[in-house]
Write a protein that holds these residues in place. Structure first.
Motif, mmCIF file in Angstrom:
data_model
loop_
_atom_site.group_PDB
_atom_site.id
_atom_site.type_symbol
_atom_site.label_atom_id
_atom_site.label_comp_id
_atom_site.label_asym_id
_atom_site.label_seq_id
_atom_site.Cartn_x
_atom_site.Cartn_y
_atom_site.Cartn_z
ATOM 1 N N LEU A 145 0.809 -1.206 -0.129
ATOM 2 C CA LEU A 145 -0.140 0.074 0.128
ATOM 3 C C LEU A 145 0.860 1.365 -0.138
ATOM 4 O O LEU A 145 1.531 1.383 0.868
ATOM 5 N N ALA A 146 1.091 1.757 -1.238
ATOM 6 C CA ALA A 146 1.731 3.175 -1.163
ATOM 7 C C ALA A 146 0.545 4.313 -1.010
ATOM 8 O O ALA A 146 -0.157 4.621 -2.040
ATOM 9 N N TYR A 147 0.878 5.209 -0.173
ATOM 10 C CA TYR A 147 -0.099 6.157 0.074
ATOM 11 C C TYR A 147 0.459 7.564 0.790
ATOM 12 O O TYR A 147 1.624 7.521 1.669
ATOM 13 N N GLY A 148 -0.229 8.823 0.394
ATOM 14 C CA GLY A 148 0.598 10.112 0.849
ATOM 15 C C GLY A 148 -0.784 10.890 1.066
ATOM 16 O O GLY A 148 -1.907 10.369 0.991
ATOM 17 N N GLY A 149 -0.484 12.149 1.599
ATOM 18 C CA GLY A 149 -1.673 12.967 1.777
ATOM 19 C C GLY A 149 -1.270 14.071 2.713
ATOM 20 O O GLY A 149 -0.653 13.755 3.659
ATOM 21 N N GLY A 150 -1.792 15.445 2.572
ATOM 22 C CA GLY A 150 -1.324 16.556 3.339
ATOM 23 C C GLY A 150 -1.331 16.328 4.643
ATOM 24 O O GLY A 150 -1.775 15.082 5.292
ATOM 25 N N THR B 194 4.519 11.219 8.881
ATOM 26 C CA THR B 194 4.545 9.649 8.507
ATOM 27 C C THR B 194 3.517 8.985 9.400
ATOM 28 O O THR B 194 2.836 8.057 9.140
ATOM 29 N N ARG B 195 3.557 9.328 10.821
ATOM 30 C CA ARG B 195 2.646 8.771 11.695
ATOM 31 C C ARG B 195 1.333 8.842 11.440
ATOM 32 O O ARG B 195 0.347 8.175 11.644
ATOM 33 N N ASN B 196 0.908 10.292 10.990
ATOM 34 C CA ASN B 196 -0.237 10.775 10.751
ATOM 35 C C ASN B 196 -0.586 9.774 9.417
ATOM 36 O O ASN B 196 -2.041 9.448 9.421
ATOM 37 N N LEU B 197 0.073 9.769 8.310
ATOM 38 C CA LEU B 197 -0.415 8.892 7.387
ATOM 39 C C LEU B 197 -0.661 7.540 7.626
ATOM 40 O O LEU B 197 -1.806 6.869 7.308
ATOM 41 N N ALA B 198 0.137 6.837 8.466
ATOM 42 C CA ALA B 198 -0.103 5.577 9.022
ATOM 43 C C ALA B 198 -1.450 5.350 9.662
ATOM 44 O O ALA B 198 -2.302 4.383 9.698
ATOM 45 N N ARG B 199 -1.867 6.314 10.623
ATOM 46 C CA ARG B 199 -2.953 6.475 11.368
ATOM 47 C C ARG B 199 -4.201 6.449 10.447
ATOM 48 O O ARG B 199 -5.089 5.595 10.562
#
Length: 374
Positions: free
Chosen positions: A247-252, A273-278
């Motif tokens: 799973l390859a994901y990003g976002g502000g 990165t922790r915010n993205l993981a959550r």
């Protein structure tokens, strides 16, 4: 038209696509990049190809299903996308997007929570519903930039990596050569698609392109069971499932950063990165146990209105895509190539992407928009 020499500055998706279109037209093309092909945001993004708000949308949609055949190398393009909601506000927003697209003739299906879970087995009980784009899709950024590069070389084009541009030679108001750390490259025209560096390079030519540099981050997880549809967004995230299942994901939120001639001094990962993981665990509860195996922190450029600029002045054509360069690259490269060769876009009206919309914006625009201080 007879062959001519064009130098393309920037080996991201937009620059590579431009060079490929030029080479297809018989132009002797040289691509210069400060680093490696696709080494910045073009090779590390969510891979989405669904930009319905752009005047380049129809050409984007026409071309992507053909790109493997046209380039002669795989992009791993996969059609369609699902956007799923885990809050009532998200569901309201996605429903509006579906209704708007359907009014425009772009089919988007509304899905209830059960339909989403059937299509996206990684979704959980917190899913409230979603929408299914019957257009667009996603591709593999790494594969795609390499496919562009190989296709350019197959057509006789040249790509020079580790060659930062240092200046331009001009005669009679036109650029006659591009100077870099490796050599001086004579040209009849130049196309600049250098991401955040585009504004700095154009400033050397007396062209004021207002840009801000922003940090973007992405994470990649261990492989998950394969979903029927690899393009699934939601919860403020963009991304895809790779063919290996990662799973390859990003976002502000994006963070504005100081930016030098060659970029920021360092590109560290941050607590984002922790915010993205959550948020990814909230989107896919059935994959919440997966470890994050790598992350990327890089820089994208943003215009004051968040929209691309594609324009030409004298024999200099320039392109800055404000974070949507990868998905639109087949169409943006076509448009930039048209401007280089004919002075106009052959397939759509791109007047709304002209630089003139920022006339008189003034030097303090970043502060006025609240983007500064950092």
């Amino acid at each position: 038209m007879s062959a001519q020499k064009v130098v393309v500055v920037g080996a991201g998706a937009s620059g590579l696509s431009t060079a490929w279109w030029l080479a297809r037209s018989g132009v002797e093309v040289t691509v210069l990049d400060k680093g490696v092909v696709g080494w910045e945001a073009s090779g590390r993004n969510g891979g989405g190809c669904s930009h319905y708000q752009s005047p380049l949308f129809k050409e984007e949609q026409r071309l992507w299903p053909q790109m493997d055949e046209l380039l002669g190398y795989p992009t791993e393009f996969s059609p369609e996308r699902i956007v799923m909601a885990v809050t009532p506000r998200q569901l309201e927003q996605y429903t509006y997007i579906a209704q708007m697209n359907n009014r425009l003739g772009h089919r988007v299906d509304l899905l209830d929570a059960q339909q989403v879970r059937e299509a996206v087995p990684l979704a959980g009980d917190n899913c409230l519903g979603g929408i299914h784009y019957r257009f667009g899709g996603h591709a593999n950024p790494h594969r795609t930039v390499q496919a562009y590069a190989w296709a350019i070389q197959d057509l006789g084009g040249r790509i020079v990596q580790h060659s930062p541009v240092t200046g331009f030679r001009r005669e009679g108001g036109k650029v006659t050569a591009v100077e870099s750390t490796t050599a001086t490259y004579e040209c009849d025209a130049v196309a600049i698609a250098a991401g955040p560096q585009t504004g700095t390079l154009l400033a050397q030519l007396g062209i004021d392109l207002p840009l801000a540099a922003a940090r973007a981050e992405m994470i990649v997880t261990e492989p998950a069971p394969m979903m029927k549809l690899g393009g699934v967004d939601g919860n403020g995230l963009y991304g895809r499932q790779t063919l290996r299942g990662n799973l390859a994901y990003g976002g502000g939120p994006h963070e504005w950063v100081e930016f030098g001639d060659l970029g920021p001094e360092v590109k560290p990962s941050t607590p984002l990165t922790r915010n993205l993981a959550r948020r990814l665990a909230e989107l896919f509860p059935n994959a919440a146990h997966l470890n994050v195996i790598r992350s990327w922190a890089g820089v994208i450029e943003m215009t004051p209105d968040g929209r691309p600029v594609i324009d030409r002045k004298d024999n200099v054509t320039f392109c800055t895509m404000s974070g949507v360069g990868f998905g639109l690259s087949p169409a943006s490269g076509h448009a930039v190539s048209d401007l280089v060769l004919e002075g106009r876009c052959s397939f759509t009206d791109i007047d709304k992407l002209a630089l003139s919309r920022f006339d008189g914006i003034g030097e303090g625009w970043k502060t006025q928009k609240g983007w500064l201080p950092l």
